[in-house]
Each structure stands twice: as structure tokens, then as C-alpha cells.
Design an enzyme around this catalytic site. Structure first.
Site, PDB file in Angstrom:
ATOM      1  CB  SER A 100      43.752   9.315  74.363  1.00  7.29           C
ATOM      2  OG  SER A 100      44.361   8.464  75.268  1.00  7.29           O
TER       3      SER A 100
ATOM      4  CG  ASN B 190      41.763   4.911  70.048  1.00  9.49           C
ATOM      5  OD1 ASN B 190      41.625   3.719  70.325  1.00  9.49           O
ATOM      6  ND2 ASN B 190      42.307   5.770  70.877  1.00  9.49           N
TER       7      ASN B 190
ATOM      8  CD  GLU C 226      48.164   5.120  67.544  1.00  2.83           C
ATOM      9  OE1 GLU C 226      47.528   4.612  66.620  1.00  2.83           O
ATOM     10  OE2 GLU C 226      47.612   5.767  68.461  1.00  2.83           O
TER      11      GLU C 226
ATOM     12  CG  HIS D 188      48.144   7.285  72.018  1.00  5.36           C
ATOM     13  ND1 HIS D 188      47.334   6.425  71.307  1.00  5.36           N
ATOM     14  CD2 HIS D 188      47.490   7.550  73.164  1.00  5.36           C
ATOM     15  CE1 HIS D 188      46.235   6.196  72.011  1.00  5.36           C
ATOM     16  NE2 HIS D 188      46.312   6.869  73.135  1.00  5.36           N
TER      17      HIS D 188
HETATM   18  N1  NAD Z   1      44.141   5.170  80.549  1.00  2.16           N
HETATM   19  C1  NAD Z   1      44.317   4.848  79.288  1.00  2.16           C
HETATM   20  O1  NAD Z   1      43.865   3.783  78.816  1.00  2.16           O
HETATM   21  C2  NAD Z   1      45.136   5.750  78.378  1.00  2.16           C
HETATM   22  C3  NAD Z   1      45.695   5.200  77.210  1.00  2.16           C
HETATM   23  C4  NAD Z   1      46.501   6.026  76.408  1.00  2.16           C
HETATM   24  C5  NAD Z   1      46.717   7.340  76.765  1.00  2.16           C
HETATM   25  N2  NAD Z   1      46.135   7.848  77.891  1.00  2.16           N
HETATM   26  C6  NAD Z   1      46.416   9.255  78.232  1.00  2.16           C
HETATM   27  O2  NAD Z   1      47.384   9.291  79.270  1.00  2.16           O
HETATM   28  C7  NAD Z   1      47.177  10.435  80.097  1.00  2.16           C
HETATM   29  C8  NAD Z   1      47.033   9.985  81.542  1.00  2.16           C
HETATM   30  O3  NAD Z   1      45.976   9.083  81.625  1.00  2.16           O
HETATM   31  P1  NAD Z   1      45.796   8.117  82.883  1.00  2.16           P
HETATM   32  O4  NAD Z   1      44.767   7.115  82.497  1.00  2.16           O
HETATM   33  O5  NAD Z   1      47.137   7.669  83.376  1.00  2.16           O
HETATM   34  O6  NAD Z   1      45.164   9.145  83.931  1.00  2.16           O
HETATM   35  P2  NAD Z   1      45.079   9.034  85.519  1.00  2.16           P
HETATM   36  O7  NAD Z   1      43.911   9.829  85.909  1.00  2.16           O
HETATM   37  O8  NAD Z   1      45.196   7.603  85.960  1.00  2.16           O
HETATM   38  O9  NAD Z   1      46.426   9.766  86.003  1.00  2.16           O
HETATM   39  C9  NAD Z   1      46.666  11.131  85.803  1.00  2.16           C
HETATM   40  C10 NAD Z   1      47.680  11.564  86.863  1.00  2.16           C
HETATM   41  O10 NAD Z   1      48.063  12.905  86.583  1.00  2.16           O
HETATM   42  C11 NAD Z   1      48.299  13.526  87.840  1.00  2.16           C
HETATM   43  N3  NAD Z   1      48.329  14.977  87.631  1.00  2.16           N
HETATM   44  C12 NAD Z   1      47.312  15.812  87.397  1.00  2.16           C
HETATM   45  N4  NAD Z   1      47.773  17.080  87.191  1.00  2.16           N
HETATM   46  C13 NAD Z   1      49.124  17.020  87.290  1.00  2.16           C
HETATM   47  C14 NAD Z   1      50.158  17.969  87.178  1.00  2.16           C
HETATM   48  N5  NAD Z   1      49.913  19.243  86.916  1.00  2.16           N
HETATM   49  N6  NAD Z   1      51.433  17.553  87.348  1.00  2.16           N
HETATM   50  C15 NAD Z   1      51.710  16.255  87.624  1.00  2.16           C
HETATM   51  N7  NAD Z   1      50.761  15.297  87.744  1.00  2.16           N
HETATM   52  C16 NAD Z   1      49.480  15.678  87.575  1.00  2.16           C
HETATM   53  C17 NAD Z   1      47.190  13.009  88.720  1.00  2.16           C
HETATM   54  O11 NAD Z   1      47.503  13.178  90.099  1.00  2.16           O
HETATM   55  C18 NAD Z   1      47.140  11.547  88.287  1.00  2.16           C
HETATM   56  O12 NAD Z   1      47.997  10.739  89.088  1.00  2.16           O
HETATM   57  C19 NAD Z   1      45.944  11.142  79.532  1.00  2.16           C
HETATM   58  O13 NAD Z   1      46.367  12.168  78.674  1.00  2.16           O
HETATM   59  C20 NAD Z   1      45.227  10.049  78.737  1.00  2.16           C
HETATM   60  O14 NAD Z   1      44.501  10.547  77.634  1.00  2.16           O
HETATM   61  C21 NAD Z   1      45.368   7.080  78.717  1.00  2.16           C
END
Ligand code: NAD
Length: 283
Positions: A118, A190, A151, A139
Site C-alpha cells: 500500500s 488513498n 491500481e 494495489h
Molecule cells: N489489509 C489491507 O487492507 C491491504 C490493502 C491493500 C494492500 N495491502 C498490502 O498487502 C500486503 C499484505 O497485507 P495483509 O493485510 O494481507 O497482511 P497480513 O499481515 O494479513 O499478511 C501478511 C502475510 O505475509 C506472511 N509473510 C511474512 N513474511 C513472509 C515471507 N517472507 N514469505 C512469505 N510470507 C510471508 C505472513 O505470515 C502473513 O500471513 C501489505 O503490503 C499491505 O500493505 C493491504
């Protein structure tokens, strides 16, 4: 472009994988945590089960889509045959850099590497892969099984072919891509959301209207599903406050200065729905 790998099976990755599988792709979903993989699979099953109950898909279609997502904790197994890789691991630069370096080594040379971050533009991650021309941001929005927008952001080294493939990939899994020709903080959505909600706080702080009336104006006049204060309660006022503070401290730009009333809520521990009280009372 039939083989997708998704790295990270958290809130975003598990559903991105499932969305692609619903559109006929063979997907390998990888996470370092087996628990997260199981949780993601269970959550996807219950989300699709609801579609079956509503008559929006058959039980057979659900089973087919679920079995198209193959889970693994091994990155090599996940990406060795991938045409397209989406990175959705924790929002930490060190973790993402390690993943991009590994992807550069393990994924086929033709594979596109896209980050769902993000906040981190692809120019921060792509050099680690050794193939920055085949990297971009994609994104997605939460929850990816519902939210249509993606995006696509091109970095300084992203090639035209990569942009085209990323846009085509998003469409092929039933999503609507928009393209940012330049990497900017907050991308499009955003950024607009931030400016609109800062303006709402300015109106509140200067006593022009109550927060309830500002929400009502935005909901009824602009047809947004939630006004800025209701949305803040939903996402967590600490999240809004910290994002503003971070931008204000790093840019010095007055436009980002957090509202005094927002700061007071956060200091009092009224963080929104999660604490039972924010702008509104949820007790
Ligand atoms: N949650 C949201 O609303 C949202 C929206 C858009 C984008 N994002 C982006 O998406 C990405 C993930 O966010 P999320 O909310 O799913 O996070 P999350 O914390 O729910 O999940 C992250 C996952 O990554 C895993 N992980 C960590 N290190 C790792 C590695 N080296 N190899 C493989 N897996 C690994 C963790 O075990 C976890 O399951 C982030 O970059 C975030 O900015 C999140």
C-alpha cells in the site's frame, strides 16, 4: 499467462489467490506460516460457501475453485513455473526486499513480479530482483474477493510490456485496473480519500458543522457509502492519526497536520469500533 503464484497468505494474499482461481487460473499460494495458509483456505471456503447458499455459484464450482489454489510453505515450489507473481507479505521493507531478491533468483525469466504494497513504490523493491523492467505495483483493495479496483503503478524502470501484462492480468481475473504512469505516495484512491477527509476535519475544527452532519452531507450528497468520520471509526482512528502524523513529520506540509480533535480522540483511547467508541458510540 495461466500460472499465478501469490506470496503471503494474509488478509490480502489468500483472497487474491482465490479470485484468480475463480477465473480459471492455477494458483500456488505460499506463506512462511502453515497456520496462515490454513486460515486463508478456511476463510475462502466460508466466503464461497455463502455464494453457494445465495445461488450465485454451484457447490461443484466452489470445489473446483478451491482446489485450484495449491498451498505451500516453499517459495521455490510456488514460483518455479509461474508466469506471474504477486507479493503480498507483511508491510516491511526488509521482508519485501528479501522476497524480491528470492523471486529474481527463483521465478522464470519471463515472469512478472508485482507488489501489493500500500505504501512502497516498486522502485524500492524492483532492483533487488535483478529484473526491474518486469516489476510493478498492483494495489488490490480489501476484501479482494469483493473490491473490483486494482491500481497498477509503473516504476521508473517498468517496461511497456510489463504494464500491458499487468493490466491484462487484472482484467482476466475479473478486476478493473487503472494505471498510474508515475509512482506517488497513496496512489490514487488513498490520496483522494486523504484530502477529502482532511477537508472534513478542517470543517469540523473550524466549527462549520458537526461531524454527524458532515458524514450525512457526504453520504447523501456524494453517495459515498460512509462519511469520513464513520469510515475513520471503521478503519481505526489511530491508523488515520498515525498516517497523518507520519506524512506531516516527513514532509512538513501543513496539509497533512492531524486535526486537534482527531488527536484528542486518539489520546483518550477512543479509536473507533474496535474500542467501542470513536466519533460514534458502539457500546
Ligand atoms: N489489509 C489491507 O487492507 C491491504 C490493502 C491493500 C494492500 N495491502 C498490502 O498487502 C500486503 C499484505 O497485507 P495483509 O493485510 O494481507 O497482511 P497480513 O499481515 O494479513 O499478511 C501478511 C502475510 O505475509 C506472511 N509473510 C511474512 N513474511 C513472509 C515471507 N517472507 N514469505 C512469505 N510470507 C510471508 C505472513 O505470515 C502473513 O500471513 C501489505 O503490503 C499491505 O500493505 C493491504
Amino acid at each position: 499467462m495461466r500460472r499465478l503464484a501469490v506470496v503471503g497468505a494474509g488478509s490480502m494474499g489468500a483472497q487474491i489467490a482465490q479470485q484468480a482461481a475463480l477465473h480459471g487460473m492455477e494458483v500456488r499460494l505460499q506463506d512462511v506460516s502453515g497456520v496462515q495458509l490454513t486460515r486463508g483456505a478456511e476463510s475462502n471456503r466460508s466466503l464461497l460457501q455463502r455464494r453457494v447458499e445465495k445461488g450465485r455459484m454451484t457447490a461443484d464450482e466452489m470445489e473446483t475453485a478451491l482446489t485450484r489454489v495449491h498451498q505451500t510453505t516453499e517459495l521455490t515450489e510456488a514460483v518455479v513455473e509461474a508466469d506471474f507473481v504477486i507479493e503480498a507479505v507483511v508491510e516491511r521493507l526488509d521482508a519485501k526486499l528479501r522476497v524480491f531478491a528470492e523471486l529474481g533468483r527463483l521465478a522464470p525469466a519471463h515472469a512478472i513480479l508485482a507488489s501489493n504494497s500500500s505504501t512502497m513504490g516498486i522502485s524500492k523493491l524492483a532492483p533487488a530482483s535483478g529484473r526491474p523492467d518486469r516489476c510493478c505495483n498492483m494495489h488490490f483493495f480489501y476484501p479482494p474477493l469483493v473490491m473490483e479496483l486494482v491500481e497498477v503503478v509503473r516504476g521508473p524502470e517498468t517496461s511497456d510490456a510489463t504494464v500491458e501484462r499487468a493490466m491484462a492480468f487484472a482484467r482476466s481475473i475479473g478486476r478493473t485496473p487503472v494505471l498510474l504512469h508515475t509512482e506517488i505516495d497513496g496512489f490514487i484512491v488513498n490520496r483522494i480519500l486523504h484530502m477529502a477527509s482532511q477537508e472534513a476535519y478542517r470543517l469540523l475544527d473550524s466549527g462549520v458543522a458537526s461531524f454527524e452532519d458532515i458524514d450525512t452531507a457526504v453520504e447523501k450528497g456524494l453517495n459515498w457509502p460512509m462519511g469520513p468520520f464513520r469510515l475513520g471509526d471503521f478503519s481505526g482512528l489511530d491508523v488515520t492519526y498515525n498516517a497523518r502524523l507520519h506524512m506531516y513529520q516527513t514532509t512538513g506540509d501543513e496539509r497533512y497536520r492531524p486535526s486537534p480533535q482527531l488527536e484528542a480522540k486518539v489520546k483518550a483511547g477512543y479509536l473507533g469500533r474496535k474500542t467501542g467508541r470513536g466519533w460514534y458510540d458502539y457500546s
